[in-house]
Design a protein around this motif. Structure first.
Motif, PDB file in Angstrom:
ATOM      1  N   UNK A 158       0.622  -1.268  -0.230  1.00  0.00           N
ATOM      2  CA  UNK A 158       0.144   0.209   0.040  1.00  0.00           C
ATOM      3  C   UNK A 158       0.831   1.272   0.111  1.00  0.00           C
ATOM      4  N   UNK A 159       0.313   2.351  -0.279  1.00  0.00           N
ATOM      5  CA  UNK A 159       1.161   3.591  -0.384  1.00  0.00           C
ATOM      6  C   UNK A 159       0.779   4.409   0.997  1.00  0.00           C
ATOM      7  N   UNK A 160       1.402   5.457   1.265  1.00  0.00           N
ATOM      8  CA  UNK A 160       1.121   5.883   2.631  1.00  0.00           C
ATOM      9  C   UNK A 160      -0.372   6.391   2.915  1.00  0.00           C
ATOM     10  N   UNK A 161      -1.272   6.517   1.813  1.00  0.00           N
ATOM     11  CA  UNK A 161      -2.704   6.608   2.185  1.00  0.00           C
ATOM     12  C   UNK A 161      -3.167   5.463   2.345  1.00  0.00           C
ATOM     13  N   UNK A 162      -2.707   4.197   2.322  1.00  0.00           N
ATOM     14  CA  UNK A 162      -3.506   2.851   2.360  1.00  0.00           C
ATOM     15  C   UNK A 162      -3.698   2.537   0.949  1.00  0.00           C
ATOM     16  N   UNK A 163      -3.659   3.185  -0.145  1.00  0.00           N
ATOM     17  CA  UNK A 163      -4.028   2.771  -1.308  1.00  0.00           C
ATOM     18  C   UNK A 163      -3.447   1.392  -1.861  1.00  0.00           C
ATOM     19  N   UNK A 164      -3.866   0.608  -2.402  1.00  0.00           N
ATOM     20  CA  UNK A 164      -3.223  -0.559  -3.079  1.00  0.00           C
ATOM     21  C   UNK A 164      -2.200  -0.172  -3.848  1.00  0.00           C
ATOM     22  N   UNK A 165      -1.097  -0.816  -3.973  1.00  0.00           N
ATOM     23  CA  UNK A 165       0.024  -0.925  -4.769  1.00  0.00           C
ATOM     24  C   UNK A 165       0.105  -2.106  -5.534  1.00  0.00           C
ATOM     25  N   UNK A 166       0.481  -2.264  -6.851  1.00  0.00           N
ATOM     26  CA  UNK A 166       0.451  -3.392  -7.622  1.00  0.00           C
ATOM     27  C   UNK A 166       1.432  -4.492  -6.875  1.00  0.00           C
ATOM     28  N   UNK A 167       0.953  -5.611  -6.703  1.00  0.00           N
ATOM     29  CA  UNK A 167       1.890  -6.675  -6.150  1.00  0.00           C
ATOM     30  C   UNK A 167       2.864  -7.036  -6.949  1.00  0.00           C
ATOM     31  N   UNK A 168       2.741  -6.888  -8.405  1.00  0.00           N
ATOM     32  CA  UNK A 168       4.104  -7.171  -9.155  1.00  0.00           C
ATOM     33  C   UNK A 168       5.427  -6.298  -8.787  1.00  0.00           C
ATOM     34  N   UNK A 169       5.356  -5.137  -7.976  1.00  0.00           N
ATOM     35  CA  UNK A 169       6.567  -4.491  -7.581  1.00  0.00           C
ATOM     36  C   UNK A 169       7.416  -5.148  -6.481  1.00  0.00           C
ATOM     37  N   UNK A 170       6.775  -6.283  -5.988  1.00  0.00           N
ATOM     38  CA  UNK A 170       7.609  -7.196  -5.220  1.00  0.00           C
ATOM     39  C   UNK A 170       8.405  -8.395  -5.925  1.00  0.00           C
ATOM     40  N   UNK A 171       9.496  -8.554  -6.050  1.00  0.00           N
ATOM     41  CA  UNK A 171      10.142  -9.666  -6.619  1.00  0.00           C
ATOM     42  C   UNK A 171      10.201 -10.750  -5.698  1.00  0.00           C
ATOM     43  N   UNK A 172      10.535 -10.500  -4.625  1.00  0.00           N
ATOM     44  CA  UNK A 172      10.360 -11.730  -3.477  1.00  0.00           C
ATOM     45  C   UNK A 172      10.588 -11.234  -1.928  1.00  0.00           C
ATOM     46  N   UNK A 173      10.029 -11.947  -1.001  1.00  0.00           N
ATOM     47  CA  UNK A 173      10.244 -11.340   0.187  1.00  0.00           C
ATOM     48  C   UNK A 173      10.575 -12.808   1.040  1.00  0.00           C
ATOM     49  N   UNK A 174      11.449 -12.733   1.779  1.00  0.00           N
ATOM     50  CA  UNK A 174      12.111 -13.913   2.672  1.00  0.00           C
ATOM     51  C   UNK A 174      12.136 -13.846   4.048  1.00  0.00           C
ATOM     52  N   UNK A 175      11.434 -14.532   4.924  1.00  0.00           N
ATOM     53  CA  UNK A 175      11.653 -14.425   6.361  1.00  0.00           C
ATOM     54  C   UNK A 175      12.580 -15.514   7.101  1.00  0.00           C
ATOM     55  N   UNK A 176      13.376 -15.109   7.754  1.00  0.00           N
ATOM     56  CA  UNK A 176      14.090 -16.019   8.129  1.00  0.00           C
ATOM     57  C   UNK A 176      14.177 -16.237  10.055  1.00  0.00           C
ATOM     58  N   UNK A 177      14.218 -17.500  10.258  1.00  0.00           N
ATOM     59  CA  UNK A 177      14.119 -17.840  11.792  1.00  0.00           C
ATOM     60  C   UNK A 177      15.530 -18.085  12.218  1.00  0.00           C
ATOM     61  N   UNK A 178      16.285 -17.293  13.183  1.00  0.00           N
ATOM     62  CA  UNK A 178      17.595 -17.530  13.392  1.00  0.00           C
ATOM     63  C   UNK A 178      17.718 -18.274  14.549  1.00  0.00           C
ATOM     64  N   UNK A 179      16.517 -18.740  15.082  1.00  0.00           N
ATOM     65  CA  UNK A 179      16.128 -19.679  16.281  1.00  0.00           C
ATOM     66  C   UNK A 179      16.349 -21.052  15.845  1.00  0.00           C
TER      67      UNK A 179
END
Length: 380
Positions: free
Chosen positions: A85-106
């Motif tokens: 979303x942008x600063x006003x909460x409006x949707x931003x196209x999903x395609x701007x994200x190439x990837x997101x990864x979450x890591x568990x260091x534990x």
């Protein structure tokens, strides 16, 4: 109702007239059983389309620096919703994200000596939610980290973009408790702490990797990640050659990737049995319709949820393992603009002496590892 914000972690403070650095905030909605993670703001300049060979190698310089936080409660993680979303909460196209990864260091990965990758999402990834009968076990205080690679090809610069990740959880008092379902990651070209991209020659081609399961169990569901020209990812019994499961891509007429299928065959059944000390093979298939080899233009991995027969046999973190330390280094230097091989030329990764790197990384055992940047580069 929302609890108070548990964490607001500034990665830096902006000087007057300079946009502030992105922050991460975490809030818990106990009534909805959600943890809401908001990261931003990000300014995303317009970039060339992914068909440009110069953009096909998504290395560390394209990622944001890893942002760390603590998981807030004992629970099971069972799915996510992702939105931009942008600063006003409006949707931003999903395609701007190439990837997101979450890591568990534990906790470490099952097949690789490195911190656990709890979840990931790409342009082609749909939101995932599994039934409350299964879930990834999480402990309060587990140290997590998240990094993002953006690719804005909308034709215009985007400002003040926020990523909102909603993680669904199941409370510890659920009776009967969920089945422990752990993340499993199978990459066709992974060098821990190194690069997992590979060349795609003209025509049909395959890339494969064999591994041995350290613990037996049931594969409950799988998905996958490919780049343009990717056809499928399959899992085989390496000792018999039998194809056990496969996920396939949907592509347009030019071979551009649109999405990758997934299977949840274990949710309503027993799942796919994998045996301890048995060899398996993961294979990525590509079909390049051009006459040009795409240099380091591809990735291929299968990821899913795996219910081990005996959770006590899950491999423990060895903080002294060279691959584990190399993986920490690769996470540590994500988001820097210079090549770590040049910035730290001649330095040895995983040696006996360590100097403070750009960011202290949690070592999964209650301490901090201050490993220095080395010469390997990781793309995903």
């Amino acid at each position: 109702m929302f609890a108070s914000v548990l964490l607001a972690m500034a990665l830096g403070s902006g000087a007057q007239g300079v946009p502030p650095e992105p922050t991460v905030t975490i809030a818990v909605d106990s009534s909805r059983k959600e943890v809401v993670i908001t990261a931003g703001p990000f300014d995303l300049p317009n970039m060339p389309p992914m068909e440009d060979p110069a953009m096909m190698d998504f290395g560390m310089a394209h990622d944001t620096p890893i942002q760390q936080f603590d998981w807030p409660m004992d629970s099971w993680f069972r799915g996510f919703h992702l939105a931009m979303v942008d600063g006003r909460g409006r949707p931003v196209p999903r395609g701007v994200l190439h990837h997101m990864i979450m890591v568990n260091f534990s906790r470490r990965m099952l097949l690789y000596e490195g911190p656990e990758r709890v979840m990931g999402a790409g342009t082609e990834t749909e939101d995932i939610v599994v039934p409350k009968s299964i879930g990834v076990p999480m402990k309060a205080g587990m140290r997590l980290g998240m990094y993002v690679a953006w690719h804005n090809s909308t034709g215009k610069d985007l400002h003040d973009v926020y990523m909102k990740l909603t993680m669904l959880w199941t409370p510890k008092n659920l009776n009967p408790p969920p089945v422990d379902a752990m993340p499993i990651y199978m990459d066709v070209n992974l060098t821990v702490g190194g690069s997992n991209t590979f060349d795609v020659p003209p025509g049909k081609s395959e890339k494969a990797h064999e591994f041995t399961m350290p613990v037996g169990g049931r594969l409950l569901g799988v998905g996958g990640h490919l780049h343009d020209y990717g056809v499928a990812i399959r899992l085989e019994d390496a000792e018999t050659g039998k194809v056990l499961t496969m996920v396939k891509s949907t592509r347009d007429s030019a071979g551009k990737l649109l999405k990758v299928s997934r299977k949840l065959f274990g949710v309503t059944g027993d799942g796919l049995k994998l045996k301890a000390n048995h060899r398996y093979r993961v294979v990525g298939e590509y079909d390049n319709p051009t006459d040009v080899t795409e240099k380091r233009g591809a990735m291929a991995h299968m990821s899913g949820i795996f219910a081990p027969d005996d959770m006590s046999k899950w491999p423990a973190i060895d903080p002294h393992n060279p691959d584990y330390r190399r993986d920490l280094v690769s996470l540590q230097v994500r988001g820097i603009e210079e090549d770590p091989a040049e910035a730290h030329a001649g330095q040895h990764v995983g040696g006996g002496d360590h100097t403070q790197g750009p960011q202290a990384m949690h070592d999964g055992n209650g301490g901090e590892t201050a490993a220095r940047a080395g010469e390997d580069r990781t793309s995903h």
